[in-house]
Write a protein that holds these residues in place. Sequence first.
Motif, PDB file in Angstrom:
ATOM      1  N   ALA A  28      40.538  48.865  18.494  1.00  0.00           N
ATOM      2  CA  ALA A  28      41.620  48.378  19.340  1.00  0.00           C
ATOM      3  C   ALA A  28      42.894  48.177  18.534  1.00  0.00           C
ATOM      4  O   ALA A  28      42.858  47.744  17.378  1.00  0.00           O
ATOM      5  N   LYS A  31      44.499  43.944  21.156  1.00  0.00           N
ATOM      6  CA  LYS A  31      43.112  43.448  21.213  1.00  0.00           C
ATOM      7  C   LYS A  31      42.738  42.776  22.530  1.00  0.00           C
ATOM      8  O   LYS A  31      43.545  42.057  23.126  1.00  0.00           O
ATOM      9  N   SER A  45      43.971  45.935  26.966  1.00  0.00           N
ATOM     10  CA  SER A  45      43.898  46.343  25.562  1.00  0.00           C
ATOM     11  C   SER A  45      44.051  47.863  25.476  1.00  0.00           C
ATOM     12  O   SER A  45      43.922  48.571  26.484  1.00  0.00           O
ATOM     13  N   SER A 121      27.694  47.998  19.277  1.00  0.00           N
ATOM     14  CA  SER A 121      27.514  47.761  20.712  1.00  0.00           C
ATOM     15  C   SER A 121      28.401  48.684  21.551  1.00  0.00           C
ATOM     16  O   SER A 121      27.960  49.181  22.584  1.00  0.00           O
ATOM     17  N   SER A 159      34.165  46.289  25.296  1.00  0.00           N
ATOM     18  CA  SER A 159      34.975  47.317  24.657  1.00  0.00           C
ATOM     19  C   SER A 159      34.311  48.697  24.693  1.00  0.00           C
ATOM     20  O   SER A 159      34.962  49.709  24.417  1.00  0.00           O
ATOM     21  N   HIS A 219      35.057  35.089  22.574  1.00  0.00           N
ATOM     22  CA  HIS A 219      35.713  35.299  23.879  1.00  0.00           C
ATOM     23  C   HIS A 219      35.706  33.992  24.682  1.00  0.00           C
ATOM     24  O   HIS A 219      36.705  33.605  25.276  1.00  0.00           O
ATOM     25  N   LEU A 265      44.825  38.085  16.657  1.00  0.00           N
ATOM     26  CA  LEU A 265      43.404  37.940  17.018  1.00  0.00           C
ATOM     27  C   LEU A 265      42.746  36.875  16.131  1.00  0.00           C
ATOM     28  O   LEU A 265      42.069  35.958  16.619  1.00  0.00           O
ATOM     29  N   ASP A 306      38.861  43.998  13.214  1.00  0.00           N
ATOM     30  CA  ASP A 306      38.027  43.693  14.372  1.00  0.00           C
ATOM     31  C   ASP A 306      37.661  42.227  14.270  1.00  0.00           C
ATOM     32  O   ASP A 306      38.189  41.532  13.428  1.00  0.00           O
ATOM     33  N   ALA A 307      36.685  41.801  15.055  1.00  0.00           N
ATOM     34  CA  ALA A 307      36.218  40.431  14.916  1.00  0.00           C
ATOM     35  C   ALA A 307      35.262  40.375  13.726  1.00  0.00           C
ATOM     36  O   ALA A 307      34.055  40.229  13.882  1.00  0.00           O
TER      37      ALA A 307
HETATM   38  O1  PMV Z   1      33.458  44.232  23.334  1.00  0.00           O
HETATM   39  P1  PMV Z   1      33.234  42.989  22.553  1.00  0.00           P
HETATM   40  O2  PMV Z   1      32.776  41.856  23.402  1.00  0.00           O
HETATM   41  O3  PMV Z   1      32.384  43.223  21.332  1.00  0.00           O
HETATM   42  O4  PMV Z   1      34.666  42.474  22.001  1.00  0.00           O
HETATM   43  C1  PMV Z   1      35.468  43.196  21.137  1.00  0.00           C
HETATM   44  C2  PMV Z   1      36.572  42.368  20.654  1.00  0.00           C
HETATM   45  C3  PMV Z   1      37.456  42.968  19.573  1.00  0.00           C
HETATM   46  O5  PMV Z   1      36.787  43.992  18.879  1.00  0.00           O
HETATM   47  C4  PMV Z   1      37.805  41.883  18.597  1.00  0.00           C
HETATM   48  C5  PMV Z   1      38.753  43.495  20.143  1.00  0.00           C
HETATM   49  C6  PMV Z   1      38.691  44.762  20.924  1.00  0.00           C
HETATM   50  O6  PMV Z   1      39.534  44.910  21.830  1.00  0.00           O
HETATM   51  O7  PMV Z   1      37.863  45.640  20.623  1.00  0.00           O
END
Ligand code: PMV
Length: 352
Positions: A28, A31, A45, A121, A159, A219, A265, A306-307
């Motif tokens: 992303a 984000k 995003s 994921s 995502s 989140h 973020l 990323d996170a």
């Molecule tokens: O899709 P998730 O719930 O794994 O969240 C992704 C969150 C970030 O990677 C931090 C930002 C994004 O937009 O991909």
Amino acid sequence: MENQFILHTPVSDKEQLIASWQAPSNIALVKYWGKHGVQLPANPSISFTLNGCKTITKVTATKANDHSFEVLLDQVSKPSFAPKIASYFKRIARYSPWINSYQFTIETSNTFPHSSGIASSASSMAALSSCLMDMEGQLTGKPVDVHKTSFLARLGSGSACRSIDGKLVVWGEHKDTQGSSDLYGVDVSEKLHPIFQDFQDTILLVDKGEKTVSSTVGHELMNGHAFAKARFHQAHNNLTAIKECLYTGDLEGFIKITESEALTLHSMMMTSHPYFILMKPNTLSIIEELWKYRKETGVPVCFTLDAGANVHMLYPAAHKEAVEHLIKSKLAVYCQNEQYICDVIGSGATTV
Ligand code: PMV
């Protein structure tokens, strides 16, 4: 709105269905952080689809009286994946009811190391959804609707809906993006400037361990966050602005928004309650080195996060050699076992 994805077409009677798909990860630029309902984003995003970092999945479905499934990662049974896949199947059954009369064997593998800190994921839910939609096509005889594939992927992992179709994908309703939706990702790469068409993403693996705080919890912490409203508003504006940069080839503008988004973020994480930090000292060392290098050489390389603690370095293909040299000489020492992954922008899920 969701109802548009409920399958009404009659399905044929098939004893066995097989589908194999590969889907990439995505990174992303603006984000997604904060969600509501069933995986609906708090703000829109935009991401680059990756190419080499992907999940390859083969699904075999056999007609049965009731639904069941088994998951194998690299040919080894993975009961630990069951809860996530079970809740995914439960969510999508309303839209693709035929899944209730099949037993599924899901064989999956990733091209990137399992414990690299790169979230699998997005790519795995995108690959699985692509397989299931392929099967739905086999049962109905109708062409696959990529928006439904993205919609199903989103129900598995938010995502993931951005990993189905297109080099540049927007997810989330946005007034300046025609056709955008909270329900699925849309391909907005039609006008992507040539300089971004083969943009590079080198992922520096700073920390390959399990994250201390999961994305799900992160989140969640945006609910009631003191800066949430301003952040969501900012994401809308940044999306409008970064699309302009991506279409006109404005690298300077692109760098400003991309780096600011990454730091925002992480600022959200540092200012939530409870607060937490996912960056590591080496993440900051890399950012400092990168800024120094950009200032000294003018090479338009920037970072996003990323996170997690890993650093994604984004740059035009023309600077590949220079950046590789920078990584080998200055940055690899900050990576676990000096490991990094070189990737480039790709265009989404494909059949194997
Ligand atoms: O899709 P998730 O719930 O794994 O969240 C992704 C969150 C970030 O990677 C931090 C930002 C994004 O937009 O991909």
